[in-house]
Scaffold this active site. Structure first.
Site, PDB file in Angstrom:
ATOM      1  N   ASP A 261      12.142   2.914   6.000  1.00 50.03           N
ATOM      2  CA  ASP A 261      12.246   4.374   6.101  1.00 50.03           C
ATOM      3  C   ASP A 261      12.737   4.877   7.469  1.00 50.03           C
ATOM      4  O   ASP A 261      13.553   5.798   7.521  1.00 50.03           O
ATOM      5  CB  ASP A 261      10.903   5.046   5.760  1.00 50.03           C
TER       6      ASP A 261
ATOM      7  N   PHE B  51       7.180   3.791   4.950  1.00 51.97           N
ATOM      8  CA  PHE B  51       6.954   2.366   5.217  1.00 51.97           C
ATOM      9  C   PHE B  51       8.311   1.660   5.197  1.00 51.97           C
ATOM     10  O   PHE B  51       9.367   2.287   4.968  1.00 51.97           O
ATOM     11  CB  PHE B  51       5.994   1.764   4.180  1.00 51.97           C
TER      12      PHE B  51
ATOM     13  N   ALA C 133       0.823  -1.216   0.000  1.00 53.70           N
ATOM     14  CA  ALA C 133       0.000   0.000   0.000  1.00 53.70           C
ATOM     15  C   ALA C 133       0.857   1.265   0.000  1.00 53.70           C
ATOM     16  O   ALA C 133       0.454   2.294  -0.561  1.00 53.70           O
ATOM     17  CB  ALA C 133      -0.924  -0.003   1.215  1.00 53.70           C
ATOM     18  N   GLY C 134       2.039   1.185   0.607  1.00 54.28           N
ATOM     19  CA  GLY C 134       2.936   2.350   0.635  1.00 54.28           C
ATOM     20  C   GLY C 134       3.390   2.730  -0.763  1.00 54.28           C
ATOM     21  O   GLY C 134       3.417   3.918  -1.125  1.00 54.28           O
TER      22      GLY C 134
ATOM     23  N   GLU D 179       5.653 -15.412  -7.035  1.00 56.06           N
ATOM     24  CA  GLU D 179       6.939 -15.662  -6.403  1.00 56.06           C
ATOM     25  C   GLU D 179       8.004 -14.828  -7.102  1.00 56.06           C
ATOM     26  O   GLU D 179       8.066 -14.821  -8.346  1.00 56.06           O
ATOM     27  CB  GLU D 179       7.263 -17.152  -6.548  1.00 56.06           C
TER      28      GLU D 179
ATOM     29  N   HIS E 151      14.388   7.239  -4.273  1.00 61.81           N
ATOM     30  CA  HIS E 151      14.727   6.305  -5.353  1.00 61.81           C
ATOM     31  C   HIS E 151      13.535   6.130  -6.299  1.00 61.81           C
ATOM     32  O   HIS E 151      13.655   6.130  -7.514  1.00 61.81           O
ATOM     33  CB  HIS E 151      15.155   4.952  -4.772  1.00 61.81           C
ATOM     34  N   ARG E 152      12.348   6.042  -5.706  1.00 58.94           N
ATOM     35  CA  ARG E 152      11.122   5.848  -6.493  1.00 58.94           C
ATOM     36  C   ARG E 152      10.826   7.096  -7.330  1.00 58.94           C
ATOM     37  O   ARG E 152      10.406   7.003  -8.497  1.00 58.94           O
ATOM     38  CB  ARG E 152       9.973   5.539  -5.517  1.00 58.94           C
TER      39      ARG E 152
ATOM     40  N   ASP F 239       9.972  -2.945  -8.311  1.00 60.24           N
ATOM     41  CA  ASP F 239      10.762  -3.825  -7.452  1.00 60.24           C
ATOM     42  C   ASP F 239      11.846  -2.969  -6.827  1.00 60.24           C
ATOM     43  O   ASP F 239      12.573  -2.260  -7.520  1.00 60.24           O
ATOM     44  CB  ASP F 239      11.360  -5.014  -8.201  1.00 60.24           C
ATOM     45  N   SER F 240      11.903  -3.011  -5.522  1.00 55.10           N
ATOM     46  CA  SER F 240      12.793  -2.098  -4.825  1.00 55.10           C
ATOM     47  C   SER F 240      13.403  -2.786  -3.621  1.00 55.10           C
ATOM     48  O   SER F 240      13.047  -3.920  -3.284  1.00 55.10           O
ATOM     49  CB  SER F 240      12.031  -0.830  -4.428  1.00 55.10           C
TER      50      SER F 240
END
Ligand SMILES: O=P(O)(O)OP(=O)(O)OP(=O)(O)OC[C@H]1O[C@@H](n2cnc3c(O)ncnc32)[C@H](O)[C@@H]1O
Ligand SMILES: [Mg+2]
Length: 197
Positions: A157, A154, A13-14, A41, A182-183, A70-71
């Site tokens: 952080d 989240f 959700a974050g 997966e 980064h996002r 993907d982080s």
């Protein structure tokens, strides 16, 4: 490509909140959770592979173009761990357990050796078998604190010290994190690639 509606291939959700705020009203992000609760997966060996895998899966399930994120957190002292395994660092016990394990792994490690970077790879596929996914990455350099601090955000952080603001990333306002994270960097590139404002 109709980009007014995208499915976000994430159960986090974050991420949904941050990515929707960055995209604004022009693009509506629908959560993959509306279509399925089954999480694929993450079998890839890189952020890129896992992002593509999640995007394809979401496009297949929803029939919509799909965006995946993907982080993770790569810690220098740990040779880049937890990296692609960041979400599963404490064996799936969640954010608090991940953070506790990280603090323990860095116990007594001095500040100068606590460098780390958040990594984000965004993958956009127009359909499940898209042969040319759009890939954008962003890095955010910082340091791992000795104790958690802050209530926003989240994941890791509260442990990530942001040199350009001298606070943890959980102490940044959501709007400020969304400008420098980064996002945010990956999303800036994606916006350019898609010619979005
Ligand atoms: O795979 P999806 O469903 O998108 O959700 P996820 O939470 O499993 O996401 P990842 O597999 O990409 O794992 C990312 C991990 O890195 C952490 N992470 C990523 N971006 C972060 C950020 O902006 N702030 C704090 N932690 C972050 C996050 O909490 C996870 O533990
Ligand atoms: Mg995941």
């Amino acid at each position: 490509m109709n980009l007014t509606q995208l499915v976000l291939a994430s159960h986090n959700a974050g991420k949904l909140k941050e990515l929707q705020a960055m995209l604004g009203e022009a693009v509506q992000l629908r959560s993959i959770g509306e279509f399925s609760q089954v999480e694929p997966e993450e079998t890839g060996l890189s952020f890129v592979e896992n992002a593509i895998l999640k995007a394809r899966n979401a496009a297949r399930i929803s029939g919509l173009p799909a965006l995946a994120d993907d982080s993770g957190l790569a810690v220098d002292f740990l040779g880049g761990a937890p990296g692609i395994y960041s979400a599963r660092y404490a064996d799936g016990k969640g954010d608090a357990a991940n953070n506790a394990k990280l603090l323990d792994a860095l116990k007594d490690v001095p500040d100068a050796m606590r460098g780390a970077q958040f990594v984000c790879v965004l993958a956009l596929v127009r359909h499940a078998d898209d042969p040319l996914p759009i890939l954008c990455e962003g890095l955010w350099h910082g340091r791992i604190l000795h104790a958690a601090s802050g209530e926003h955000g989240f994941g890791y952080d509260p442990l990530f010290w942001v040199p350009e603001r001298n606070v943890s990333s959980a102490e940044l306002s959501p709007a400020d994190k969304n400008r420098i994270s980064h996002r945010a960097r990956a999303m800036d590139l994606l916006r350019q690639r898609l010619s979005l404002k």
